[in-house]
Design a protein around this motif. Sequence first.
Motif, short mmCIF file in Angstrom:
data_model
loop_
_atom_site.label_atom_id
_atom_site.label_comp_id
_atom_site.label_asym_id
_atom_site.label_seq_id
_atom_site.Cartn_x
_atom_site.Cartn_y
_atom_site.Cartn_z
N ALA A 1 0.84 -11.30 2.21
CA ALA A 1 2.10 -11.22 2.96
C ALA A 1 2.20 -9.92 3.74
N ILE A 2 1.74 -8.81 3.16
CA ILE A 2 1.80 -7.53 3.86
C ILE A 2 0.74 -7.46 4.96
N PHE A 3 -0.40 -8.12 4.75
CA PHE A 3 -1.42 -8.14 5.80
C PHE A 3 -0.93 -8.89 7.04
N ALA A 4 0.12 -9.70 6.87
CA ALA A 4 0.71 -10.37 8.03
C ALA A 4 1.50 -9.39 8.89
N ILE A 5 1.89 -8.26 8.31
CA ILE A 5 2.66 -7.25 9.02
C ILE A 5 1.74 -6.24 9.70
N THR A 6 0.69 -5.83 9.00
CA THR A 6 -0.24 -4.84 9.54
C THR A 6 -1.62 -5.03 8.92
N SER A 7 -2.64 -4.67 9.68
CA SER A 7 -4.01 -4.74 9.15
C SER A 7 -4.50 -3.36 8.72
N ASP A 8 -3.63 -2.35 8.83
CA ASP A 8 -4.00 -1.00 8.44
C ASP A 8 -3.97 -0.91 6.92
N PRO A 9 -5.13 -0.73 6.27
CA PRO A 9 -5.16 -0.73 4.80
C PRO A 9 -4.34 0.38 4.17
N PHE A 10 -4.15 1.50 4.88
CA PHE A 10 -3.36 2.60 4.34
C PHE A 10 -1.91 2.19 4.18
N ILE A 11 -1.36 1.52 5.20
CA ILE A 11 0.03 1.09 5.14
C ILE A 11 0.20 -0.02 4.11
N VAL A 12 -0.76 -0.95 4.07
CA VAL A 12 -0.70 -2.03 3.09
C VAL A 12 -0.71 -1.45 1.68
N LEU A 13 -1.62 -0.51 1.42
CA LEU A 13 -1.76 0.06 0.09
C LEU A 13 -0.56 0.90 -0.30
N THR A 14 -0.14 1.81 0.59
CA THR A 14 0.96 2.73 0.24
C THR A 14 2.29 2.00 0.06
N SER A 15 2.59 1.05 0.94
CA SER A 15 3.86 0.32 0.81
C SER A 15 3.86 -0.49 -0.49
N ASN A 16 2.70 -1.03 -0.84
CA ASN A 16 2.57 -1.82 -2.07
C ASN A 16 2.75 -0.95 -3.31
N ILE A 17 2.04 0.17 -3.34
CA ILE A 17 2.07 1.04 -4.52
C ILE A 17 3.44 1.68 -4.71
N PHE A 18 4.07 2.12 -3.61
CA PHE A 18 5.40 2.72 -3.75
C PHE A 18 6.43 1.69 -4.24
N ALA A 19 6.27 0.43 -3.84
CA ALA A 19 7.16 -0.62 -4.33
C ALA A 19 6.96 -0.84 -5.83
N ILE A 20 5.70 -0.76 -6.28
CA ILE A 20 5.40 -0.96 -7.70
C ILE A 20 5.91 0.19 -8.56
N LEU A 21 5.86 1.43 -8.00
CA LEU A 21 6.29 2.59 -8.78
C LEU A 21 7.72 2.44 -9.30
N GLY A 22 8.57 1.79 -8.53
CA GLY A 22 9.96 1.62 -8.95
C GLY A 22 10.23 0.34 -9.70
N LEU A 23 9.15 -0.36 -10.10
CA LEU A 23 9.32 -1.68 -10.71
C LEU A 23 10.02 -1.62 -12.06
N ARG A 24 9.70 -0.60 -12.85
CA ARG A 24 10.29 -0.51 -14.20
C ARG A 24 11.81 -0.32 -14.13
N ALA A 25 12.24 0.63 -13.29
CA ALA A 25 13.68 0.87 -13.15
C ALA A 25 14.37 -0.35 -12.54
N MET A 26 13.68 -0.99 -11.58
CA MET A 26 14.23 -2.16 -10.91
C MET A 26 14.41 -3.31 -11.91
N TYR A 27 13.48 -3.42 -12.87
CA TYR A 27 13.58 -4.48 -13.88
C TYR A 27 14.87 -4.35 -14.68
N PHE A 28 15.12 -3.15 -15.22
CA PHE A 28 16.30 -2.96 -16.06
C PHE A 28 17.59 -3.10 -15.26
N LEU A 29 17.53 -2.76 -13.97
CA LEU A 29 18.70 -2.90 -13.11
C LEU A 29 19.01 -4.38 -12.87
#
Length: 322
Positions: free
Chosen positions: A228-256
């Motif tokens: 889904a993110i590769f549909a937005i950009t083919s730049d692996p840096f943006i795909v990787l960083t946007s993905n990882i930063f979204a995951i970093l907040g997953l634990r807090a997001m779960y409890f919320l």
Amino acid sequence: MLMNSMAPDWLWLFFVAVVLLALFVDFVVLRKQGAHEVGVKEALNWSIVWVALSLAFNGLLWWATWREHGTEIANTRALEFLTGYLIEKSLAVDNIFVFLMIFTYFAVPPSYQKRVLMIGIIGAMVLRTVLILVGAWLIAKFHWILYVFGAFLLITGIKMWWAAGQEPDLESNPALKLLRRVMPVSKNFDGEKFFTVENGKRIATPLLLVIALVGITDVIFAVDSIPAIFAITSDPFIVLTSNIFAILGLRAMYFLLAAMASKFHLLSYGLAVILAFIGTKMLLIDIVKIPVFASLGAVIGILAFTMWLSVRTAPKLPVKQG
């Protein structure tokens, strides 16, 4: 530059340093707090911290791109990061609901859940990094793979729409059946331990089974979200960083979200529409160029409308008599 990305090498290194520091801080805080139930206020505060960190990094990405390529390209890259981040956050909601189902099914005490999620996040980051780098290589070598990704997302969106609102049957899950055959599991938890001793034998606790199921779940969702993110950009840096930063907040997001899951009962339908939209966008990539700004607007609009409709149509709780 690495992997055909516009990002300079120093930004790659800075990203790795930020992620390692964030994980270190999270683990230190986790260890000092010990096993305890995460409240809504704590989850909200951590969610704000992770979102602020992600937006600050996006600002740094804009600045680094602006220095080397100018304002127009910098604006495009920043929008790509923001769109990818929002898509990953959105799809993580469905992931979180599955985690909630797993924790409920195994009656995992709330005080143990955060450790499971932390370990799951580490595994998800490693897995997704590998998948993203492989995906970037495939797209660079074989352009037609985009059509495969697009068709997969479109079909997944349709399947998700039909499955929305149905209660998943974890008992008949083939992964759970296989895990129970492979490892003997005790009936009770032993604190936060993954193994315990019963009748002189070392066997797994239900917490290890939960960890395994969370990992399997993330593999399944990664296969959906990364294309889904590769549909937005083919730049692996943006795909990787946007993905990882979204995951970093997953634990807090779960409890919320766990505290307000019932309020957004229609969200799965919105996520299905988003997947179908992104899949269609990918299938038409060589015919119609949908601007990143339009994609971002569509994702925000679909999410906002679905959440609004969920609140408006939320089932009313019965009034207690007495």
